[in-house]
Write a protein that holds these residues in place. Structure first.
Motif, short mmCIF file in Angstrom:
data_model
loop_
_atom_site.label_atom_id
_atom_site.label_comp_id
_atom_site.label_asym_id
_atom_site.label_seq_id
_atom_site.Cartn_x
_atom_site.Cartn_y
_atom_site.Cartn_z
N THR A 120 91.63 102.08 98.06
CA THR A 120 92.23 101.98 99.15
C THR A 120 92.70 103.27 99.78
O THR A 120 93.29 102.43 100.98
N GLY A 121 92.62 103.96 99.96
CA GLY A 121 93.19 105.19 101.07
C GLY A 121 92.44 106.03 100.46
O GLY A 121 92.24 106.39 99.12
N ALA A 122 93.67 107.34 101.06
CA ALA A 122 93.27 109.00 100.84
C ALA A 122 93.98 108.44 99.37
O ALA A 122 94.76 109.07 98.88
N ASP A 123 92.94 109.64 98.57
CA ASP A 123 93.43 109.67 96.73
C ASP A 123 93.80 109.20 96.68
O ASP A 123 94.76 108.80 95.60
N THR A 124 93.90 107.26 96.46
CA THR A 124 94.11 106.30 96.17
C THR A 124 92.76 105.06 95.69
O THR A 124 92.07 104.93 96.27
N ILE A 125 92.95 106.07 94.57
CA ILE A 125 91.44 105.48 93.48
C ILE A 125 91.88 104.97 92.30
O ILE A 125 92.75 105.22 91.09
N ALA A 126 91.29 103.50 91.76
CA ALA A 126 91.47 103.36 91.48
C ALA A 126 90.48 102.65 90.29
O ALA A 126 89.09 101.89 90.85
N ALA A 127 90.16 102.91 88.84
CA ALA A 127 88.81 102.18 87.77
C ALA A 127 88.88 101.00 87.77
O ALA A 127 90.27 100.60 87.51
N LEU A 128 87.44 100.07 87.79
CA LEU A 128 88.10 98.65 87.41
C LEU A 128 87.33 98.40 86.33
O LEU A 128 86.49 99.67 85.43
N THR A 129 87.84 97.97 84.74
CA THR A 129 87.87 97.85 83.53
C THR A 129 86.45 96.90 83.48
O THR A 129 87.27 95.78 84.14
N GLY A 130 86.14 97.13 82.41
CA GLY A 130 85.03 95.81 82.18
C GLY A 130 83.51 95.78 82.22
O GLY A 130 82.57 95.52 81.21
N PRO A 131 82.80 97.19 82.84
CA PRO A 131 81.70 96.68 83.48
C PRO A 131 81.06 97.94 82.34
O PRO A 131 81.62 99.26 82.06
N ASP A 132 80.08 97.93 81.97
CA ASP A 132 79.80 98.87 80.67
C ASP A 132 79.13 99.79 80.71
O ASP A 132 78.92 100.26 81.60
N PRO A 133 80.37 100.81 80.08
CA PRO A 133 80.18 102.50 81.01
C PRO A 133 79.06 103.24 80.71
O PRO A 133 78.57 104.43 80.93
N THR A 134 77.42 102.08 79.02
CA THR A 134 76.99 102.85 79.33
C THR A 134 75.70 102.60 80.01
O THR A 134 74.48 103.35 80.00
N ARG A 135 75.75 102.36 80.71
CA ARG A 135 74.78 101.67 82.01
C ARG A 135 74.50 102.87 82.53
O ARG A 135 75.64 103.15 83.38
N ARG A 136 73.98 103.64 83.32
CA ARG A 136 73.68 105.02 84.03
C ARG A 136 73.80 104.06 85.83
O ARG A 136 72.41 103.22 85.85
N ARG A 137 74.37 104.30 86.62
CA ARG A 137 74.68 103.10 87.54
C ARG A 137 74.62 104.16 88.88
O ARG A 137 74.89 105.12 88.76
N LEU A 138 73.65 104.01 89.91
CA LEU A 138 73.43 104.41 91.00
C LEU A 138 73.02 103.50 92.61
O LEU A 138 74.17 104.13 93.57
N GLY A 139 73.03 102.28 92.63
CA GLY A 139 73.22 101.54 93.49
C GLY A 139 74.31 100.23 93.43
O GLY A 139 74.45 100.11 92.65
N LEU A 140 74.89 100.42 94.60
CA LEU A 140 76.11 98.99 94.92
C LEU A 140 76.20 99.30 95.95
O LEU A 140 75.85 100.08 97.38
N ILE A 141 76.27 97.51 96.34
CA ILE A 141 77.01 97.35 97.85
C ILE A 141 77.59 95.48 97.72
O ILE A 141 77.37 95.18 96.43
N SER A 142 78.46 95.69 98.30
CA SER A 142 80.12 94.29 98.49
C SER A 142 78.92 93.41 99.18
O SER A 142 78.17 93.56 99.66
N ILE A 143 78.96 91.80 98.45
CA ILE A 143 78.70 90.72 98.85
C ILE A 143 79.48 89.99 98.92
O ILE A 143 79.73 89.03 99.63
N GLY A 144 80.46 90.46 99.35
CA GLY A 144 81.85 89.77 100.29
C GLY A 144 82.61 89.00 98.07
O GLY A 144 82.13 88.99 97.56
N SER A 145 84.03 87.94 99.12
CA SER A 145 85.02 87.81 98.07
C SER A 145 84.47 88.12 96.56
O SER A 145 84.63 87.30 95.32
N ASN A 146 84.72 89.60 96.50
CA ASN A 146 85.17 90.76 95.76
C ASN A 146 84.36 90.86 94.53
O ASN A 146 83.98 90.30 93.62
#
Length: 308
Positions: A120-146
């Motif tokens: 949300t800003g310079a060196d202001t970062i937070a992890a989302l809890t909930g997504p499975d950490p065993t999934r290798r993730r590469l693509g990401l896109i926002s579609i609105g409404s969080n």
């Protein structure tokens, strides 16, 4: 006398015309660069995003596990660190801007420690809890409404990778999230692009791009199996799409391709070391592309192409 007056008027008109042309040529702002450009970057870049409001460019850097920023892609500076995992290589995903301007990013995780972060800003970062950490993730896109679309795959030993497209719905204040699968039956899905109701996913394992109705996927009570390829293309990677519905992604070993809405494939450039992330800057009429140096060495670049 009449001839002299006529010549004087002609001279004045020429001077005014010349001055107008010079003034237009000297204007700053959002003028489109007339030809493709490349800017060296001291990083191992992968993802890229452009903030539409001011044209600021953000890239990921696997050397330092961080995000870098630049007002014009000419010189990049530190923006935010992404937490690392002890004993694990750094590998960051595509970048995407969310509803309120947060910059969303994933850590690949190599099958044990993937994560989704909100910057949300310079060196202001937070992890989302909930997504499975065993999934290798590469693509990401926002579609609105969080809500985010994420591509992921699981690799077990020598077995072929198995992947899917999922929906991550998150609380931007509590940093909690829930994930559900939308599109399954993919191999190694990497890039995501959304154009209208069409969602496209590039699948490196199958050398193709699949297409589905986003509204249908969101409305379905269970994950939908992918049904055939939109186009076959060698080595697709991260993707973007312009206002006309044209897709852009890596193709073959050294290419960057564009895919028209009817599936026609054209080569935009064929001199890349390794094409990675791509992003459209619609207000300034530019396509940005990462040209990552190979493992044997060289210089990485951020490249731009005028959008016609």
């Amino acid at each position: 006398m009449r001839l002299a007056s006529s010549l004087h008027s002609t001279t004045r008109l020429a001077l005014v015309t010349f001055g107008l042309i010079a003034a237009l040529a000297g204007c700053g702002g959002d003028n489109v660069t007339a030809s493709p450009q490349r800017y060296p970057v001291n990083a191992a870049p992968n993802g890229i995003a452009v903030r539409a409001a001011d044209g600021t460019v953000f890239i990921t850097d696997d050397q330092t596990s961080s995000v870098l920023s630049s007002p014009d892609a000419h010189a990049f500076a530190h923006y935010a660190n992404v937490p690392t995992v002890a004993g694990q290589s750094n590998s960051l995903s595509q970048l995407s801007f969310a509803d309120a301007g947060a910059l969303m990013i994933e850590r690949f995780g190599f099958g044990t420690a993937s994560a989704v972060f909100s910057i949300t800003g310079a060196d202001t970062i937070a992890a989302l809890t909930g997504p499975d950490p065993t999934r290798r993730r590469l693509g990401l896109i926002s579609i609105g409404s969080n809500r985010l679309l994420s591509t992921w795959f699981i690799k077990s030993g020598s077995n072929p990778p198995q992947g899917a497209l999922s929906l991550i719905t998150y609380d931007p204040n509590a940093h909690t999230a829930v994930e559900r699968d939308l599109l399954t039956g993919l191999g190694k899905p990497v890039g995501i692009a959304v154009s209208g109701d069409n969602v496209y996913v590039s699948d490196q394992a199958n050398n193709d791009i699949v297409k589905a109705s986003l509204s249908a996927l969101l409305a379905s009570s269970q994950a939908v199996a992918a049904s055939g390829a939109f186009v076959q293309i060698n080595s697709p990677d991260l993707m973007t799409v312009d206002a006309r519905g044209t897709l852009y992604t890596k193709c073959n070993t050294t290419g960057l391709c564009r895919i028209a809405p009817d599936g026609t494939i054209g080569v935009l450039a064929n001199d890349f070391q390794d094409a990675r992330g791509v992003a459209v800057d619609a207000p300034r009429g530019l396509l940005y592309a990462i040209d990552r140096a190979t493992a044997s060495g060289g210089t990485s670049y951020v490249r731009t192409f005028p959008l016609n």
